[in-house]
Design an enzyme around this catalytic site. Structure first.
Site, PDB file in Angstrom:
ATOM      1  N   THR A 209       1.582   6.750  13.399  1.00  0.00           N
ATOM      2  CA  THR A 209       1.052   5.578  12.630  1.00  0.00           C
ATOM      3  C   THR A 209       1.543   4.139  13.069  1.00  0.00           C
ATOM      4  O   THR A 209       1.096   3.377  13.259  1.00  0.00           O
ATOM      5  CB  THR A 209       1.366   5.915  11.187  1.00  0.00           C
ATOM      6  OG1 THR A 209       0.717   7.187  10.905  1.00  0.00           O
ATOM      7  CG2 THR A 209       0.325   5.022  10.264  1.00  0.00           C
ATOM      8  N   GLY A 210       2.937   4.509  13.262  1.00  0.00           N
ATOM      9  CA  GLY A 210       3.572   3.273  13.615  1.00  0.00           C
ATOM     10  C   GLY A 210       3.287   2.542  15.027  1.00  0.00           C
ATOM     11  O   GLY A 210       3.158   1.354  15.105  1.00  0.00           O
TER      12      GLY A 210
ATOM     13  N   GLU B 274      16.292  -2.970   8.286  1.00  0.00           N
ATOM     14  CA  GLU B 274      16.160  -3.281   7.119  1.00  0.00           C
ATOM     15  C   GLU B 274      17.664  -3.299   6.168  1.00  0.00           C
ATOM     16  O   GLU B 274      18.343  -2.668   6.884  1.00  0.00           O
ATOM     17  CB  GLU B 274      15.449  -2.318   6.131  1.00  0.00           C
ATOM     18  CG  GLU B 274      13.923  -2.338   6.483  1.00  0.00           C
ATOM     19  CD  GLU B 274      12.898  -1.675   5.707  1.00  0.00           C
ATOM     20  OE1 GLU B 274      13.423  -0.511   5.133  1.00  0.00           O
ATOM     21  OE2 GLU B 274      11.789  -2.050   5.683  1.00  0.00           O
TER      22      GLU B 274
ATOM     23  N   CYS C  42      13.500  11.103   6.655  1.00  0.00           N
ATOM     24  CA  CYS C  42      13.551  10.497   8.112  1.00  0.00           C
ATOM     25  C   CYS C  42      14.924  10.868   8.495  1.00  0.00           C
ATOM     26  O   CYS C  42      15.066  11.118   9.735  1.00  0.00           O
ATOM     27  CB  CYS C  42      13.134   9.055   8.000  1.00  0.00           C
ATOM     28  SG  CYS C  42      14.433   8.045   6.911  1.00  0.00           S
TER      29      CYS C  42
ATOM     30  N   GLY D 250       7.081   5.019   7.932  1.00  0.00           N
ATOM     31  CA  GLY D 250       6.301   5.896   8.012  1.00  0.00           C
ATOM     32  C   GLY D 250       6.483   6.846   9.180  1.00  0.00           C
ATOM     33  O   GLY D 250       7.197   7.145   9.959  1.00  0.00           O
ATOM     34  N   GLY D 251       5.259   7.670   9.734  1.00  0.00           N
ATOM     35  CA  GLY D 251       5.378   8.639  10.697  1.00  0.00           C
ATOM     36  C   GLY D 251       5.217   7.674  12.133  1.00  0.00           C
ATOM     37  O   GLY D 251       4.519   6.703  12.221  1.00  0.00           O
TER      38      GLY D 251
ATOM     39  N   GLU E  64       9.883   1.574  10.361  1.00  0.00           N
ATOM     40  CA  GLU E  64      11.033   2.517  10.250  1.00  0.00           C
ATOM     41  C   GLU E  64      10.460   3.978  10.377  1.00  0.00           C
ATOM     42  O   GLU E  64       9.599   4.207   9.403  1.00  0.00           O
ATOM     43  CB  GLU E  64      11.411   2.376   8.708  1.00  0.00           C
ATOM     44  CG  GLU E  64      12.283   1.013   8.406  1.00  0.00           C
ATOM     45  CD  GLU E  64      13.686   1.209   8.809  1.00  0.00           C
ATOM     46  OE1 GLU E  64      14.075   2.059   9.256  1.00  0.00           O
ATOM     47  OE2 GLU E  64      14.262  -0.106   9.116  1.00  0.00           O
TER      48      GLU E  64
ATOM     49  N   LYS F 192       0.941  -1.262  -0.138  1.00  0.00           N
ATOM     50  CA  LYS F 192      -0.042  -0.199   0.034  1.00  0.00           C
ATOM     51  C   LYS F 192       0.966   1.309  -0.018  1.00  0.00           C
ATOM     52  O   LYS F 192       1.412   1.493   1.086  1.00  0.00           O
ATOM     53  CB  LYS F 192      -0.882  -0.044   1.423  1.00  0.00           C
ATOM     54  CG  LYS F 192      -1.992   1.085   1.148  1.00  0.00           C
ATOM     55  CD  LYS F 192      -2.515   1.597   2.397  1.00  0.00           C
ATOM     56  CE  LYS F 192      -1.910   2.865   2.812  1.00  0.00           C
ATOM     57  NZ  LYS F 192      -1.989   4.047   2.048  1.00  0.00           N
TER      58      LYS F 192
ATOM     59  N   GLU G 165       9.815  16.343  14.636  1.00  0.00           N
ATOM     60  CA  GLU G 165      10.173  16.253  13.226  1.00  0.00           C
ATOM     61  C   GLU G 165       9.487  17.004  12.433  1.00  0.00           C
ATOM     62  O   GLU G 165       8.159  17.258  12.483  1.00  0.00           O
ATOM     63  CB  GLU G 165       9.955  14.633  12.799  1.00  0.00           C
ATOM     64  CG  GLU G 165      10.363  14.506  11.187  1.00  0.00           C
ATOM     65  CD  GLU G 165       9.944  12.978  10.842  1.00  0.00           C
ATOM     66  OE1 GLU G 165       9.001  12.473  11.047  1.00  0.00           O
ATOM     67  OE2 GLU G 165      11.106  12.450  10.287  1.00  0.00           O
TER      68      GLU G 165
HETATM   69  P1  NAP Z   1       2.396   8.553   7.624  1.00  0.00           P
HETATM   70  O1  NAP Z   1       1.289   9.380   7.572  1.00  0.00           O
HETATM   71  O2  NAP Z   1       2.562   7.501   8.876  1.00  0.00           O
HETATM   72  O3  NAP Z   1       1.916   7.495   6.269  1.00  0.00           O
HETATM   73  C1  NAP Z   1       2.742   6.373   5.934  1.00  0.00           C
HETATM   74  C2  NAP Z   1       1.917   5.319   5.404  1.00  0.00           C
HETATM   75  O4  NAP Z   1       0.884   4.639   6.276  1.00  0.00           O
HETATM   76  C3  NAP Z   1       1.260   5.761   4.038  1.00  0.00           C
HETATM   77  O5  NAP Z   1       0.883   4.788   3.078  1.00  0.00           O
HETATM   78  C4  NAP Z   1      -0.229   5.814   5.024  1.00  0.00           C
HETATM   79  O6  NAP Z   1      -1.325   6.110   4.132  1.00  0.00           O
HETATM   80  C5  NAP Z   1      -0.317   4.672   5.894  1.00  0.00           C
HETATM   81  N1  NAP Z   1      -1.305   4.747   6.852  1.00  0.00           N
HETATM   82  C6  NAP Z   1      -1.775   5.996   7.675  1.00  0.00           C
HETATM   83  N2  NAP Z   1      -2.357   5.812   8.545  1.00  0.00           N
HETATM   84  C7  NAP Z   1      -2.607   4.466   8.438  1.00  0.00           C
HETATM   85  C8  NAP Z   1      -3.454   3.497   9.205  1.00  0.00           C
HETATM   86  N3  NAP Z   1      -4.214   3.648  10.391  1.00  0.00           N
HETATM   87  N4  NAP Z   1      -2.885   2.057   9.088  1.00  0.00           N
HETATM   88  C9  NAP Z   1      -2.302   1.675   8.225  1.00  0.00           C
HETATM   89  N5  NAP Z   1      -1.718   2.669   7.120  1.00  0.00           N
HETATM   90  C10 NAP Z   1      -1.686   3.811   7.700  1.00  0.00           C
HETATM   91  O7  NAP Z   1       3.754   9.052   7.174  1.00  0.00           O
HETATM   92  P2  NAP Z   1       3.886  10.069   5.877  1.00  0.00           P
HETATM   93  O8  NAP Z   1       3.512  11.271   6.247  1.00  0.00           O
HETATM   94  O9  NAP Z   1       3.671   9.302   4.545  1.00  0.00           O
HETATM   95  O10 NAP Z   1       5.677   9.801   5.898  1.00  0.00           O
HETATM   96  C11 NAP Z   1       6.528  10.693   6.564  1.00  0.00           C
HETATM   97  C12 NAP Z   1       7.003   9.779   7.780  1.00  0.00           C
HETATM   98  O11 NAP Z   1       7.845   8.730   7.481  1.00  0.00           O
HETATM   99  C13 NAP Z   1       8.281  10.896   8.353  1.00  0.00           C
HETATM  100  O12 NAP Z   1       7.932  10.545   9.746  1.00  0.00           O
HETATM  101  C14 NAP Z   1       9.125  10.135   8.076  1.00  0.00           C
HETATM  102  O13 NAP Z   1      10.372  10.269   9.100  1.00  0.00           O
HETATM  103  C15 NAP Z   1       9.005   8.656   8.002  1.00  0.00           C
HETATM  104  N6  NAP Z   1       9.929   8.180   6.884  1.00  0.00           N
HETATM  105  C16 NAP Z   1      10.917   7.006   7.779  1.00  0.00           C
HETATM  106  C17 NAP Z   1      11.793   6.487   7.173  1.00  0.00           C
HETATM  107  C18 NAP Z   1      12.640   5.494   7.765  1.00  0.00           C
HETATM  108  O14 NAP Z   1      13.249   4.542   7.206  1.00  0.00           O
HETATM  109  N7  NAP Z   1      12.863   5.698   9.043  1.00  0.00           N
HETATM  110  C19 NAP Z   1      12.020   6.440   5.794  1.00  0.00           C
HETATM  111  C20 NAP Z   1      11.046   7.562   5.231  1.00  0.00           C
HETATM  112  C21 NAP Z   1      10.303   8.295   5.704  1.00  0.00           C
HETATM  113  P3  NAP Z   1      -1.768   7.530   3.486  1.00  0.00           P
HETATM  114  O15 NAP Z   1      -0.999   8.218   2.645  1.00  0.00           O
HETATM  115  O16 NAP Z   1      -3.152   6.987   2.749  1.00  0.00           O
HETATM  116  O17 NAP Z   1      -2.125   8.269   4.590  1.00  0.00           O
END
Ligand code: NAP
Length: 497
Positions: free
Chosen positions: A234-235, A464, A286, A230-231, A252, A177, A387
């Site tokens: 959410t994680g 990873e 990130c 992701g964030g 991650e 997804k 962040e």
């Molecule tokens: P996000 O809002 O947490 O979304 C990430 C993914 O999760 C999207 O596909 C999102 O779908 C999905 N999602 C949201 N709510 C969910 C739920 N309740 N159940 C299952 N899936 C759900 O994060 P983002 O704003 O897209 O990305 C930015 C974040 O990613 C930042 O915090 C960044 O630091 C982190 N990140 C971490 C790494 C790492 O390797 N550590 C790498 C890159 C990014 P929708 O888009 O449809 O909401």
């Protein structure tokens, strides 16, 4: 360069079809225009993809495949990505507004990831363990089943590859997804995987909302693992759902990574690395080095040089090869970044450069934000703790090693860290003392697929990449085989006399 968008449907177990969920609009924030409308998946589509994935994964034709034959699929996918690099780079650029230079590099890294995990699969051994009795013991690795991969919008093709490649190599099926702001490039990956001839059902791509598609994926009883990038909030939610199911989850998450500049560093190297570490990808990374600690003895001079260097960065259109800082992913995201800058000012911060939208007329319709440096804050201020995910750097002074270790670790995240110093033992010592999954010494934001990556604390769980990246998608099974041919003495059997 200009190409057509060709994927506007979801990919369910080998079939391209309309999803039953809400449509998703992919936009090109750099120009303030829409790219295309993509059909979104529904919970029913998730159920269908998982049911077909489960059947495909259980099929001996996949489960029993020799490693070299399974690896061949990964090599074909890698070749497919390489052959389509320009197209993938263009699609990802249009979807995320990252520069073409960056999206080409991300596509190349995705190709390398598939090749690497094909090679890891071919060269991974199961083990005969040391027996402690008259039996032979061994430990073998099996696939988990159906893996849900959920990725964010900032580097979709690379994040997708880091999950899909090891998961397939390990013998699983994957339902992916992508984020709603970047649905297109994962659909390109689906096309490449389809062309590589991967058996039907083993891979599906379901763009759709986190609330509907994401939640259904994670809660589904036939999902054996969730691999999420992701964030943090959410994680955390996903970890709670996983706990209820006792299902493995790898996370991650975000970061607020410290970069530490000692007075004995090579200042020119440090300035170049710091600029790249925070302002490349417009800070939407990130691992962005978003908290800069500079030793007090060089603080004023170093920060003045850094500000001057920041003002030379080229902010511009992502197609322009000279552009260093492009648009943010979405106008809504720029509002979030602006809100953080306002909070920094409320807390007493001073903007040394940037802090606003660039005034060039050719950037007026895009979601640009000028590279920004803020000083005058305490490490406990909100923009030093949270962040921002944008081109905003906070700078803080420190006195000595002990002081900077305490300040750097005074944060909930633990993703990465940079140390700039010519004193190698000191750099190693400081790096060892900082809570971070990755430490860069005299460099920043460099990656190698063979080196594990991940975070601690609010930055996540698990790693990873690297050879063990394959093991994250397998379970171990142990075997004991009796070699003595004797009945167990405890049973006193067969009975005598
Ligand atoms: P996000 O809002 O947490 O979304 C990430 C993914 O999760 C999207 O596909 C999102 O779908 C999905 N999602 C949201 N709510 C969910 C739920 N309740 N159940 C299952 N899936 C759900 O994060 P983002 O704003 O897209 O990305 C930015 C974040 O990613 C930042 O915090 C960044 O630091 C982190 N990140 C971490 C790494 C790492 O390797 N550590 C790498 C890159 C990014 P929708 O888009 O449809 O909401």
């Amino acid at each position: 360069m200009e190409q057509q968008f060709r994927n506007d449907r979801i990919f369910v177990a080998g079939a391209w079809r309309q999803g039953r969920g809400a449509e998703i609009t992919s936009s090109f924030a750099a120009e303030g225009t829409d790219n295309t409308v993509v059909s979104g998946a529904s919970a029913a589509d998730v159920d269908e993809a998982i049911e077909k994935a489960r059947a495909a994964q259980a099929n001996p034709a996949w489960r029993g495949l020799k490693p070299q034959d399974r690896a061949t699929y990964l090599y074909k996918i890698s070749d497919g990505i390489t052959a389509n690099i320009e197209r993938i780079a263009w699609v990802q650029c249009r979807d995320t507004s990252k520069t073409l230079t960056e999206t080409r590099a991300l596509a190349a890294s995705a190709a390398a990831t598939f090749r690497y995990f094909g090679a890891v699969l071919e060269t991974s051994d199961d083990v005969l363990t040391v027996p402690r009795g008259a039996y032979q013991t061994m430990s073998v690795h099996e696939p988990l089943g159906v893996v849900a991969a959920i990725t964010p919008w900032n580097s979709p093709i690379a994040s997708d590859a880091q999950k899909v490649a090891p998961a397939l190599a390990a013998g699983n099926a994957v339902v992916l997804k992508p984020a709603s702001w970047s649905p297109l490039v994962s659909l390109e990956l689906a096309r490449i995987i389809e062309e590589a001839g991967l058996p039907t059902g083993l891979f599906s791509v379901l763009p759709g909302s986190g609330r509907e598609v994401g939640n259904r994926l994670v809660a589904h009883p036939d999902i054996s693992k969730v691999s999420f990038t992701g964030g943090t909030s959410t994680g955390r939610h996903l970890a709670r759902v996983a706990a209820e199911k006792l299902m493995p989850v790898s996370l991650e998450l975000g970061g607020k990574s410290p970069t530490i500049v000692f007075e004995d560093c090579d200042e020119d190297l440090a300035i170049a690395g710091i600029l790249f570490g925070i302002f490349s990808s417009s800070g939407q990374s990130c691992i962005a080095g978003s908290r800069l600690f500079v030793q007090r003895s060089i603080y004023d001079r170093f920060v003045a040089r850094l500000v001057a260097a920041t003002e030379r960065l080229r902010v511009g259109h992502p197609f322009d090869a000279d552009t260093q800082v492009s648009s943010l992913v979405h106008p809504d995201h720029r509002l979030t970044v602006e809100d953080y800058v306002a909070k920094g000012l409320e807390d007493g911060g001073e903007v040394l450069t940037g802090g606003e939208r660039p005034d060039a007329p050719n950037l007026a319709t895009g979601a640009y934000f000028a590279p920004t440096i803020i000083s005058g804050l305490n490490n406990k201020a909100r923009i030093c703790r949270e962040e921002i995910f944008g081109p905003v750097l906070v700078v803080l002074p420190f006195d000595d090693e002990e002081d900077v270790i305490a300040q750097a670790n005074d944060n909930d995240y633990g993703l990465a860290c940079g140390v700039w110093s010519k004193d190698y033992p000191k750099s190693l010592r400081v790096g060892a003392a900082i809570r971070a999954g990755t430490v860069w010494i005299n460099t920043y934001k460099q990656f190698s697929i063979s080196t594990p990556f991940g975070g601690d604390g609010d930055s996540g769980l698990g790693r990873e990449k690297g050879r063990d990246g394959l093991r994250a998608y397998q379970r171990q099974k142990s075997f004991y085989t009796d070699l003595s041919g004797q009945p167990h003495p405890w049973a006193r059997w067969p009975a005598r006399g």
